[in-house]
Motif scaffolding. Structure first.
Motif, PDB file in Angstrom:
ATOM      1  N   ILE A  37       0.670  -0.683   0.507  1.00 41.92           N
ATOM      2  CA  ILE A  37      -0.010  -0.085   0.339  1.00 41.92           C
ATOM      3  C   ILE A  37       0.989   1.767   0.051  1.00 41.92           C
ATOM      4  CG2 ILE A  37      -2.001   0.959   1.273  1.00 41.92           C
ATOM      5  CD1 ILE A  37      -2.293  -1.920   2.655  1.00 41.92           C
ATOM      6  N   LEU A  63      -3.214   0.205  -4.160  1.00 40.09           N
ATOM      7  CA  LEU A  63      -2.588  -0.892  -3.361  1.00 40.09           C
ATOM      8  C   LEU A  63      -2.361  -2.119  -4.708  1.00 40.09           C
ATOM      9  CD1 LEU A  63      -4.676  -2.535  -1.183  1.00 40.09           C
ATOM     10  CD2 LEU A  63      -6.095  -1.644  -2.994  1.00 40.09           C
ATOM     11  N   TRP A 105     -18.736 -13.757   9.236  1.00 39.15           N
ATOM     12  CA  TRP A 105     -20.239 -13.065   7.670  1.00 39.15           C
ATOM     13  C   TRP A 105     -18.642 -12.157   7.004  1.00 39.15           C
ATOM     14  CZ3 TRP A 105     -20.116  -7.691   7.417  1.00 39.15           C
ATOM     15  CH2 TRP A 105     -19.740  -6.686   8.521  1.00 39.15           C
TER      16      TRP A 105
ATOM     17  N   VAL B  52     -21.137  -3.351   0.181  1.00 35.22           N
ATOM     18  CA  VAL B  52     -19.494  -2.504   0.258  1.00 35.22           C
ATOM     19  C   VAL B  52     -19.627  -1.680  -0.255  1.00 35.22           C
ATOM     20  CG1 VAL B  52     -17.084  -2.960  -0.324  1.00 35.22           C
ATOM     21  CG2 VAL B  52     -17.994  -5.168   0.564  1.00 35.22           C
ATOM     22  N   LEU B  77     -20.967  -2.407   9.023  1.00 35.78           N
ATOM     23  CA  LEU B  77     -20.230  -2.808   8.097  1.00 35.78           C
ATOM     24  C   LEU B  77     -18.726  -1.425   8.402  1.00 35.78           C
ATOM     25  CD1 LEU B  77     -18.018  -4.406   5.628  1.00 35.78           C
ATOM     26  CD2 LEU B  77     -18.972  -2.592   4.384  1.00 35.78           C
ATOM     27  N   THR B  80     -17.292  -2.512  12.381  1.00 32.94           N
ATOM     28  CA  THR B  80     -16.619  -3.279  12.318  1.00 32.94           C
ATOM     29  C   THR B  80     -15.338  -3.028  12.066  1.00 32.94           C
ATOM     30  OG1 THR B  80     -18.017  -5.561  11.545  1.00 32.94           O
ATOM     31  CG2 THR B  80     -16.101  -5.874  11.629  1.00 32.94           C
ATOM     32  N   LEU B  81     -15.278  -2.204  10.723  1.00 29.19           N
ATOM     33  CA  LEU B  81     -14.226  -1.537   9.858  1.00 29.19           C
ATOM     34  C   LEU B  81     -13.674  -0.442  11.344  1.00 29.19           C
ATOM     35  CD1 LEU B  81     -15.051  -1.555   6.399  1.00 29.19           C
ATOM     36  CD2 LEU B  81     -13.961  -3.345   7.395  1.00 29.19           C
ATOM     37  N   ARG B  83     -12.647  -0.911  13.980  1.00 29.23           N
ATOM     38  CA  ARG B  83     -12.138  -1.580  15.457  1.00 29.23           C
ATOM     39  C   ARG B  83     -10.789  -1.957  14.096  1.00 29.23           C
ATOM     40  NH1 ARG B  83     -17.224  -3.552  16.833  1.00 29.23           N
ATOM     41  NH2 ARG B  83     -16.740  -5.062  15.736  1.00 29.23           N
ATOM     42  N   GLU B  84     -10.902  -2.150  12.451  1.00 27.31           N
ATOM     43  CA  GLU B  84      -9.907  -2.911  12.097  1.00 27.31           C
ATOM     44  C   GLU B  84      -8.532  -1.520  11.424  1.00 27.31           C
ATOM     45  OE1 GLU B  84      -9.827  -5.870  12.503  1.00 27.31           O
ATOM     46  OE2 GLU B  84     -11.570  -6.191  13.386  1.00 27.31           O
ATOM     47  N   PRO B  85      -7.568  -1.880  11.134  1.00 22.63           N
ATOM     48  CA  PRO B  85      -6.728  -1.055  10.225  1.00 22.63           C
ATOM     49  C   PRO B  85      -7.393  -0.715   8.991  1.00 22.63           C
ATOM     50  CG  PRO B  85      -5.904  -3.021  10.873  1.00 22.63           C
ATOM     51  CD  PRO B  85      -6.874  -3.460  11.030  1.00 22.63           C
ATOM     52  N   TRP B  87      -6.352  -0.827   5.648  1.00 26.40           N
ATOM     53  CA  TRP B  87      -6.370  -0.773   4.898  1.00 26.40           C
ATOM     54  C   TRP B  87      -6.672  -1.776   4.318  1.00 26.40           C
ATOM     55  CZ3 TRP B  87      -5.259  -6.877   5.753  1.00 26.40           C
ATOM     56  CH2 TRP B  87      -4.222  -6.589   7.345  1.00 26.40           C
ATOM     57  N   VAL B  88      -7.487  -2.782   6.052  1.00 28.33           N
ATOM     58  CA  VAL B  88      -8.254  -3.416   5.548  1.00 28.33           C
ATOM     59  C   VAL B  88      -9.762  -2.831   4.750  1.00 28.33           C
ATOM     60  CG1 VAL B  88     -10.090  -5.313   6.604  1.00 28.33           C
ATOM     61  CG2 VAL B  88      -7.940  -4.433   7.722  1.00 28.33           C
ATOM     62  N   SER B  90      -9.497  -0.628   2.553  1.00 26.00           N
ATOM     63  CA  SER B  90      -8.568  -0.611   1.250  1.00 26.00           C
ATOM     64  C   SER B  90      -9.178  -2.287   0.980  1.00 26.00           C
ATOM     65  CB  SER B  90      -7.402  -0.414   0.935  1.00 26.00           C
ATOM     66  OG  SER B  90      -7.377   1.165   1.906  1.00 26.00           O
ATOM     67  N   ILE B  91      -8.683  -3.102   1.096  1.00 28.52           N
ATOM     68  CA  ILE B  91      -8.565  -4.513   0.271  1.00 28.52           C
ATOM     69  C   ILE B  91     -10.054  -5.223  -0.146  1.00 28.52           C
ATOM     70  CG2 ILE B  91      -8.713  -7.124   0.588  1.00 28.52           C
ATOM     71  CD1 ILE B  91      -5.431  -5.781   2.252  1.00 28.52           C
ATOM     72  N   LEU B  92     -11.154  -4.857   0.740  1.00 25.95           N
ATOM     73  CA  LEU B  92     -11.892  -4.788   0.999  1.00 25.95           C
ATOM     74  C   LEU B  92     -12.906  -4.427  -0.887  1.00 25.95           C
ATOM     75  CD1 LEU B  92     -14.053  -7.051   1.991  1.00 25.95           C
ATOM     76  CD2 LEU B  92     -14.984  -5.003   3.101  1.00 25.95           C
ATOM     77  N   PHE B  94     -11.381  -3.076  -3.075  1.00 23.42           N
ATOM     78  CA  PHE B  94     -10.303  -3.185  -3.842  1.00 23.42           C
ATOM     79  C   PHE B  94     -10.874  -4.736  -4.918  1.00 23.42           C
ATOM     80  CE2 PHE B  94      -7.232  -6.051  -5.954  1.00 23.42           C
ATOM     81  CZ  PHE B  94      -6.378  -4.874  -6.940  1.00 23.42           C
ATOM     82  N   LEU B  95     -11.205  -5.162  -3.541  1.00 26.75           N
ATOM     83  CA  LEU B  95     -11.723  -6.600  -3.776  1.00 26.75           C
ATOM     84  C   LEU B  95     -13.407  -6.621  -4.552  1.00 26.75           C
ATOM     85  CD1 LEU B  95     -10.868  -8.963  -1.195  1.00 26.75           C
ATOM     86  CD2 LEU B  95     -10.095  -9.484  -3.613  1.00 26.75           C
TER      87      LEU B  95
END
Lengths: 309, 311
Positions: A37, A63, A105, B52, B77, B80-81, B83-85, B87-88, B90-92, B94-95
């Motif tokens: 990234i 990224l 989930w 998303v 969502l 949850t996000l 609480r996460e870094p 980049w999680v 960003s990855i989601l 991206f996917l």
């Protein structure tokens, strides 16, 4: 990946790196896979072989390497800092430790995106034809009846249209030949050699077959095969008297009754409903030649069409 | 969430911003874009793009039997996000974007691959119908038989052909402008695919310039066509070519490829060759409609690929 592990202590943080211009952030030959990234600066993805052509440029927030890390797809470019940059590297271990913290989930969503991408890519490589016999019959139904068609050319043409594999196409030709919808004939050339040709005795038979397969794919009864014995006799009779002039419904019933004593109003209505008669907009009904011909053929060649020869 | 049989979970086009996970029972997805139905049993997840990207639902989802569904909405969502870094997230994103691109590529590929089948049907059906009018339902049903292409994509392909002025959509009817041009287009694509080289009907710029001069000469001539055939004297053709091409001198080198392809025919005593002086040929003749059709084909052919990708 151990999904039951749930410990924030085990979280492996991503690696933060500041790199100078010209530094190779990721080399395709590297054993370690990671997501890169770009936080600040600029990276260039270059071809690994000389002259190292730039394929794309990364800007802050971009990224790369997700598919490489999560789905083992090869990442074939070299990532080089074109300016002094700051990057975050998410290694396999880091990703694994993070994924174990996510709710199930959300993991399912991540997996679903991956599998959808794979399915679409896979589907792009294969033919969209679901019923190859129906497809080939449709293709051939637009050719000329009783003409000798060069088999090899037909194969090539149909292959372009359907994108099916050659072996599958040949099986379908055989399937139609077995049902006697087409004939494969050897035509002698002037020089003594022979050419394989395909001859279609009657293209309407192929159209009927396509209609039958279409009804079957929709789990519907093919109308001609829902007819009872009397109605089938009426179709047979009408096919031999198709030039009968239009008349009112009541007169049709009377006319049919004179020739087939068991025929009733209900039989005539059923035949009208399946399209063997058309309204002439003046109170009379006429025989619908095309539908009658197809219904007649469907009944006459029932065993061929159903493939129970 | 508990659903009774026939209850509707979400409708196509609506923004539900929710993810659904089927716990038990059976759901069905239908879309106006295609005639295929999908079923979703326990473990299936639906609405990931909706969650998303907050995209509209692509299907109407209804329960085929009593079912239980877990619903995760956009707030879940977000929470949850948070609480996460970062980049999680960003990855989601991206996917999800990557899956969308793969779907779009798949649809484009499917459409491009189906074009020859559509041209094959149009060429055959319009030639056999008076006035070249075909029902859209007929084409849609036959495309389904031939290559299982859904009606929405058939409509997209038809609108590409309409933009190229090959046909006109009039409500539920398709009016083919010139079935001969569709046939030529189909044959050119078939030729390229089977022989791995351009069809002789695909003309070079010079060949097209000569034919433009031929057409201009015929249009300016007061002589009527004979059974659709024209005759044009060489001096006249040379003069028109000079006018239409702003000074180009017509030579045997320009004309010979058209003679070899038998698009133009010559009144020459011997088979013309590169060394044959153009002036030794008294006149040229040919079929006027064929030349017009070929010019139309050469107008359309180079635009086709671009139009298909753009759509």
């Amino acid at each position: 990946m151990n999904m039951k592990t749930d410990s924030r202590q085990q979280l492996i943080p991503p690696m933060q790196k500041c790199v100078k211009a010209g530094f190779v952030v990721y080399a395709p030959d590297s054993e370690e896979r990671c997501i890169v990234i770009l936080n600040d600066g600029e990276l260039e993805a270059r071809e690994k072989d000389s002259p190292h052509k730039t394929v794309f440029t990364m800007h802050p927030g971009d990224l790369v390497g997700v598919a490489s890390l999560l789905e083992r797809e090869p990442f074939k470019y070299q990532l080089v800092a074109s300016r002094d940059s700051s990057v975050t590297l998410i290694t396999e271990e880091c990703m694994e430790s993070e994924l174990t913290r996510l709710p199930l989930w959300l993991l399912a969503v991540i997996r679903s995106f991956g599998s959808k991408t794979r399915d679409f890519k896979q589907a792009s490589l294969v033919s969209s034809v679901q019923d190859s016999l129906r497809s080939l019959a449709e293709f051939l139904s637009l050719k000329e009846s009783r003409k000798e068609l060069h088999l090899q050319e037909l194969l090539l043409e149909y292959s372009l249209l359907s994108r099916l594999k050659g072996t599958e196409i040949i099986q379908c030709f055989k399937g139609l030949a077995r049902r006697h919808f087409i004939e494969i004939v050897h035509v002698k050339n002037e020089d003594g050699s022979t050419t394989d040709c395909c001859k279609i005795p009657d293209t309407r038979l192929l159209e009927t077959f396509v209609d039958y397969l279409g009804a079957r794919s929709r789990d519907q009864m093919y109308p001609p095969y829902s007819l009872n014995r009397v109605q089938r006799r009426i179709v047979d009779f009408l096919a031999r008297h198709s030039s009968t002039a239009p008349m009112e419904g009541v007169n049709w019933v009377k006319y049919l009754g004179q020739n087939i004593p068991e025929a009733t109003l209900s039989d005539w209505l059923i035949l009208r409903n399946i399209g063997c008669f058309r309204d002439c907009n003046d109170g009379t009904a006429a025989i619908h030649m095309n539908t009658l011909a197809k219904t007649y053929m469907a009944l006459r060649f029932e065993t061929n069409i159903k493939g129970v020869l | 969430m508990q659903l009774r049989a026939e209850d509707i979970l979400c409708r196509e086009g609506e923004f539900s911003n929710s993810l659904f996970i089927v716990k038990s029972g059976l759901l069905e997805g239908t879309s106006l874009q295609g005639n295929q139905k999908k079923t979703y049993g326990p473990g299936s997840i639906l609405g990931e793009f909706s969650l998303v990207e907050n995209a509209p639902s692509t299907e109407t989802i209804s329960a085929l039997q009593d079912s239980e569904v877990q619903v995760i909405d956009g707030e879940n969502l977000k929470e949850t996000l948070s609480r996460e870094p970062t980049w999680v997230h960003s990855i989601l994103t991206f996917l999800s974007r990557r899956a969308r691109i793969a779907e779009e590529d798949f649809r484009t590929q499917k459409k491009i691959k189906a074009l020859p089948a559509l041209l094959y049907l149009l060429a055959n059906l319009s030639a056999s119908r008076s006035g070249g009018k075909i029902r859209l339902s007929t084409i849609a049903s036959r495309m389904d038989n031939l290559v299982n292409l859904e009606e929405s994509l058939v409509r997209e392909l038809l609108s590409v052909l309409e933009e190229l002025d090959i046909l006109k959509m009039q409500g539920e009817d398709i009016q083919v402008r010139n079935s001969k041009v569709i046939e030529l287009l189909y044959q050119s694509i078939l030729y390229r695919a089977t022989r791995k080289e351009a069809s002789p009907n695909i003309l070079s710029i010079t060949e097209q310039m000569v034919l433009t001069a031929v057409i201009k000469s015929i249009q300016e001539s007061s002589e009527p066509l004979q059974n659709g055939n024209f005759v044009i004297t060489t001096p006249r053709l040379v003069a028109t070519a000079r006018k239409t091409t702003h000074g180009m001198t017509l030579t045997m080198r320009n004309v010979l490829p058209l003679l070899e392809k038998k698009i133009l025919l010559s009144r020459a005593i011997e088979q013309p060759a590169l060394t044959t002086p153009l002036e030794s040929i008294h006149s040229f003749y040919g079929e006027f409609d064929r030349i017009l059709d070929l010019m139309e084909l050469n107008r359309i052919y180079p635009l086709l690929d671009k139009k298909l990708i753009q759509k």
